[in-house]
Design an enzyme around this catalytic site. Sequence first.
Site, PDB file in Angstrom:
ATOM      1  N   HIS A  58       0.985   3.549   2.502  1.00  0.00           N
ATOM      2  CA  HIS A  58      -0.378   4.314   2.072  1.00  0.00           C
ATOM      3  C   HIS A  58       0.361   5.448   1.173  1.00  0.00           C
ATOM      4  CE1 HIS A  58      -2.163   2.023   5.411  1.00  0.00           C
ATOM      5  NE2 HIS A  58      -1.459   2.549   6.080  1.00  0.00           N
ATOM      6  N   HIS A 220      -5.434  -0.864   6.124  1.00  0.00           N
ATOM      7  CA  HIS A 220      -4.335  -1.769   6.517  1.00  0.00           C
ATOM      8  C   HIS A 220      -4.900  -3.317   6.221  1.00  0.00           C
ATOM      9  CE1 HIS A 220      -2.803   0.933  10.033  1.00  0.00           C
ATOM     10  NE2 HIS A 220      -2.541   1.200   8.832  1.00  0.00           N
TER      11      HIS A 220
END
Length: 332
Positions: A58, A220
């Site tokens: 991320h 995700h």
Amino acid sequence: MAPYFVNSTDTLVSDALAGFARAHADLLSLDPDHGFVTARAASPHRRVALLSGGGAGHEPMHAGYVGRGMLDAACPGRVFASPHNRQVYEGSLAVARAEGVLHIVKNYTGDRINFGIAAERLAHRGVPCARVLVDDDLASDCEQIAAGRRGTGGTVLIERILGGAADTGLGLAELQELGIRLAARCRTLAVASAAHTAPALGKPAFRVAAGELEYGVGIHGERARSTIRHAPLAPLVERMTGELFGALGPEPGATAITLVNGLGAVTPLELYAVHGELARVLDAQGIALARGLVGDYVTALDMRGFSLTVLLAEPADLAYYDAPVHTAALRW
């Protein structure tokens, strides 16, 4: 062969973290044994340290927000996986102030478990610890997801405001209460036209047909709650913003901080066009766009998509947000 430039997919995160620490050695230091980074400088007025963490993939979250005015420490896990509770515990011990440490946790099961275990261990050591749970993802607000809304882009805005607040000397309970209020006034929604490439497999995590969008995709790689036609940008942003407003219920005259966030493979050219449409919608609704971030702040590897975050702000929030910050990914 996987398209990633790596020594090994097993060492990708540790190699990247070591390189990141060398690149920003003026801002932070790396604990290679426990896999966390800490800020080299923080306000002397802080009575409470701020620590966050979560899966790698991320970037620039989480390590990119370690530094003056934001996080004291960050604990990255493996790709899309929670950090180990040992990382969180050791990182907390390394930075805890006189009144302890505040954990800023995204609402995923693994993160909640590992941060919870670390908090219990800190309690046994007599270190005060509290938690703010970020659960801004509107798409996961459904009965099918037992853990509730996931934590996504709103984490950046909440960490920024809490960082500014911590620098004024607020105590642990005050910071936790502020964080809870901020999380209640913050929602995010994301779309994607292509999935991320899974490092271990070297192929997309899922397929999106030509001319379609995953509407409500997770950071995700969670499949979206629905698939829609790839519409022009204006009606797409209007639909997304309408859902965010429906959840937040802003009154005309309200003030907003927004984040237009790229998920890894969307160009700045596109993201600024998104921001322009978002600003137009807010103007039409009588919502004041007080502050807005545009760029890649919470990515999902190389996912081709973007997220919109709206945080309804109070005057004190804006003052904390505007306070000086100096991290690798955010500074003013």
